[in-house]
Design a protein around this motif. Sequence first.
Motif, PDB file in Angstrom:
ATOM      1  N   GLY A  84       0.809  -1.210   0.000  1.00 17.45           N
ATOM      2  CA  GLY A  84       0.000   0.000   0.000  1.00 17.45           C
ATOM      3  C   GLY A  84       0.837   1.252   0.000  1.00 17.45           C
ATOM      4  O   GLY A  84       1.995   1.232   0.407  1.00 17.45           O
ATOM      5  N   HIS A  85       0.222   2.309  -0.493  1.00 11.04           N
ATOM      6  CA  HIS A  85       0.844   3.636  -0.393  1.00 11.04           C
ATOM      7  C   HIS A  85       0.347   4.278   0.895  1.00 11.04           C
ATOM      8  O   HIS A  85      -0.839   4.563   1.025  1.00 11.04           O
ATOM      9  N   GLN A  86       1.275   4.473   1.824  1.00 11.12           N
ATOM     10  CA  GLN A  86       0.917   5.118   3.089  1.00 11.12           C
ATOM     11  C   GLN A  86       1.406   6.561   3.021  1.00 11.12           C
ATOM     12  O   GLN A  86       2.608   6.790   2.877  1.00 11.12           O
ATOM     13  N   PHE A  87       0.472   7.499   3.119  1.00  7.13           N
ATOM     14  CA  PHE A  87       0.802   8.924   2.975  1.00  7.13           C
ATOM     15  C   PHE A  87       1.676   9.147   1.732  1.00  7.13           C
ATOM     16  O   PHE A  87       2.643   9.892   1.755  1.00  7.13           O
ATOM     17  N   GLY A  88       1.334   8.412   0.680  1.00  9.92           N
ATOM     18  CA  GLY A  88       2.006   8.627  -0.602  1.00  9.92           C
ATOM     19  C   GLY A  88       3.208   7.719  -0.847  1.00  9.92           C
ATOM     20  O   GLY A  88       3.724   7.677  -1.956  1.00  9.92           O
ATOM     21  N   TYR A  89       3.656   6.979   0.165  1.00 11.30           N
ATOM     22  CA  TYR A  89       4.856   6.149  -0.001  1.00 11.30           C
ATOM     23  C   TYR A  89       4.519   4.668   0.001  1.00 11.30           C
ATOM     24  O   TYR A  89       3.772   4.185   0.868  1.00 11.30           O
ATOM     25  N   PHE A  90       5.112   3.960  -0.949  1.00  8.94           N
ATOM     26  CA  PHE A  90       4.803   2.542  -1.123  1.00  8.94           C
ATOM     27  C   PHE A  90       5.506   1.675  -0.073  1.00  8.94           C
ATOM     28  O   PHE A  90       6.687   1.840   0.189  1.00  8.94           O
ATOM     29  N   ASN A  91       4.760   0.739   0.509  1.00 10.17           N
ATOM     30  CA  ASN A  91       5.309  -0.188   1.510  1.00 10.17           C
ATOM     31  C   ASN A  91       4.691  -1.568   1.361  1.00 10.17           C
ATOM     32  O   ASN A  91       3.529  -1.690   0.968  1.00 10.17           O
ATOM     33  N   MET A  92       5.439  -2.568   1.751  1.00  6.44           N
ATOM     34  CA  MET A  92       4.877  -3.910   1.913  1.00  6.44           C
ATOM     35  C   MET A  92       4.180  -3.926   3.273  1.00  6.44           C
ATOM     36  O   MET A  92       4.760  -3.517   4.268  1.00  6.44           O
ATOM     37  N   LEU A  93       2.935  -4.412   3.292  1.00  7.62           N
ATOM     38  CA  LEU A  93       2.178  -4.403   4.551  1.00  7.62           C
ATOM     39  C   LEU A  93       1.660  -5.812   4.847  1.00  7.62           C
ATOM     40  O   LEU A  93       2.450  -6.720   5.034  1.00  7.62           O
ATOM     41  N   GLY A  94       0.374  -5.997   4.840  1.00  7.68           N
ATOM     42  CA  GLY A  94      -0.212  -7.307   5.163  1.00  7.68           C
ATOM     43  C   GLY A  94      -0.866  -7.276   6.528  1.00  7.68           C
ATOM     44  O   GLY A  94      -0.686  -6.329   7.293  1.00  7.68           O
ATOM     45  N   ASP A  95      -1.656  -8.308   6.803  1.00 10.14           N
ATOM     46  CA  ASP A  95      -2.332  -8.389   8.103  1.00 10.14           C
ATOM     47  C   ASP A  95      -1.293  -8.596   9.201  1.00 10.14           C
ATOM     48  O   ASP A  95      -0.870  -9.730   9.466  1.00 10.14           O
ATOM     49  N   GLY A  96      -0.907  -7.502   9.837  1.00  6.90           N
ATOM     50  CA  GLY A  96       0.116  -7.606  10.880  1.00  6.90           C
ATOM     51  C   GLY A  96      -0.475  -7.892  12.242  1.00  6.90           C
ATOM     52  O   GLY A  96       0.229  -8.216  13.192  1.00  6.90           O
ATOM     53  N   ARG A  97      -1.784  -7.720  12.336  1.00  3.57           N
ATOM     54  CA  ARG A  97      -2.429  -7.980  13.632  1.00  3.57           C
ATOM     55  C   ARG A  97      -3.855  -8.487  13.433  1.00  3.57           C
ATOM     56  O   ARG A  97      -4.756  -8.150  14.192  1.00  3.57           O
ATOM     57  N   ALA A  98      -4.012  -9.260  12.375  1.00  5.44           N
ATOM     58  CA  ALA A  98      -5.363  -9.774  12.118  1.00  5.44           C
ATOM     59  C   ALA A  98      -5.264 -11.184  11.572  1.00  5.44           C
ATOM     60  O   ALA A  98      -4.262 -11.538  10.951  1.00  5.44           O
ATOM     61  N   LEU A  99      -6.276 -11.947  11.833  1.00  7.24           N
ATOM     62  CA  LEU A  99      -6.340 -13.256  11.172  1.00  7.24           C
ATOM     63  C   LEU A  99      -7.740 -13.509  10.682  1.00  7.24           C
ATOM     64  O   LEU A  99      -8.730 -13.093  11.277  1.00  7.24           O
ATOM     65  N   MET A 100      -7.775 -14.152   9.548  1.00  4.79           N
ATOM     66  CA  MET A 100      -9.047 -14.462   8.923  1.00  4.79           C
ATOM     67  C   MET A 100      -9.462 -15.851   9.369  1.00  4.79           C
ATOM     68  O   MET A 100      -8.737 -16.822   9.190  1.00  4.79           O
ATOM     69  N   VAL A 101     -10.649 -15.899   9.966  1.00  7.85           N
ATOM     70  CA  VAL A 101     -11.172 -17.167  10.467  1.00  7.85           C
ATOM     71  C   VAL A 101     -11.850 -17.954   9.350  1.00  7.85           C
ATOM     72  O   VAL A 101     -11.979 -19.172   9.419  1.00  7.85           O
TER      73      VAL A 101
END
Length: 490
Positions: A84-101
Amino acid sequence: MGVLLMTKETVWNLENSYAELPDKFFSIIDTNPVESPKLVVLNESVAISLGLKVDLLRQEDALEVFAGNMLPKGGSSLAQAYAGHQFGYFNMLGDGRALMVGEHITPEGKRFDIQLKGSGRTPYSRGGDGRAALGPMLREYIISEAMHALGVPTTRSLAVVTTGESIMRETALPGAIMTRVASSHLRVGTFEFASKWGTLDELRALADYSLKRHYPEVKFDGNQYLNLLKKVIEQQAYLISKWQLVGFIHGVMNTDNMTISGETIDYGPCAFMDKYDPLTVFSSIDREGRYAYANQPRIAGWNLARFAETLLPLLDDEQEKAVELAQEVLYGFSDLYHANYFRGMRSKLGLYNEEKEDQSLIEELLSLMAHHKADYTNTFRSLTLGNKDCSDLFEAEDFKTWLQKWEERKTRQPKSKEETLQLMRNNNPSIIPRNHRVEEAIQAAENGDYSVLKRLHHVLSMPYDYLPEQEEYTQLPPEKEGPYRTFCGT
Ligand code: AMP
Ligand code: MG
């Protein structure tokens, strides 16, 4: 007769279609059990809308699922990858504190992601602890539910559990996990991830999956990816107009927080505008006002351009042609947004038909509201009720002139006074989640008293009903020093 023991399989009806995407799009993770979970909020109306049995959700086994301690039958334990672009800057993110049941299939056959937010570390946690504090989870709970009641597309909140563990932020805070219900968690950032690190086949798999899940009406006729772009643009143009019309400020419109479904997602430092000021920013981290109220439509357009870029290789083999196709569709966003917004504004003023001068009538009102520092929601509420409220606006001569123009304009439509009033009532909420009321409810809950939150949730669930019990919630906070500030709470 013996006691009927609950078995996990009677609660949920889970599938995992997302897990059929290429492995790159997710990680299967271990659960991160918490010490002593306690169910503190259960949203019965969401449960019922999902076809879940409320009494079963109040039992021990369901609690273990809400806490991420146990997986329900048929469930998964999956963290999604995205960028995602966070405040205009591209980063690798992902569910860092979530899990899909898993994806719960309702009795009507609708599919909803069931996701635990605050459920612990995943491969995408980077330096984070994977946990969430009770305050921000309750904030998402109450604001997303208020948004739903206001008629704004949004993820929903099924439950909040406290974990019995403390998490460290600036101080030690009570830990909590929220169960979020979404028509999916596919984000613009999911496509950015696929575009950057996936193969063309993987990108296509994601696009096909998104089409089947959200836009099944689109035919796979060779133009399907351009139509996917069109659909997402349409949904977002509708969504952002809804935000603007109710005065909602998301606060972190990063591309990872923009869904393919068109639902509002990731309520962090969001808040509703009180006095009308297009430059309003609540988030403490948004120092330059990138995500200010007035910027939201433009930022949505920027995010959609990032989305379109990811689709280019699917649009045409020749890049130039692909860019041309994408650009043409992207240019349409602004017109779609404005059409939705002005249609909504006309409804807020009780106008069924359309005249050329309506836009200036609306803009004049907004500029008067800004000049006289009028409360956004309460101004429209007063216009609906025919009240002369005691604000500076209603005393002002220039506003009285505007009122006259509006009265004249209303006579130029073949509608009765009652019909006009009804349209206004349906479009001007009597109540929004005011910042001080949300804070008050969270504070009480943090001290163990959930009654304030419960009552707030109740009155917010019928914003267009104009009930006497909502009256006290329309009041503004006492004047304080300095503007209201919100924090991400991550
Ligand atoms: P958000 O600001 O909630 O949209 O999150 C931005 C990114 O930071 C996402 O990848 C989140 O999963 C990640 N993140 C937020 N809070 C935490 C946390 N406490 N631990 C790990 N990752 C987090
Ligand atoms: Mg996010």
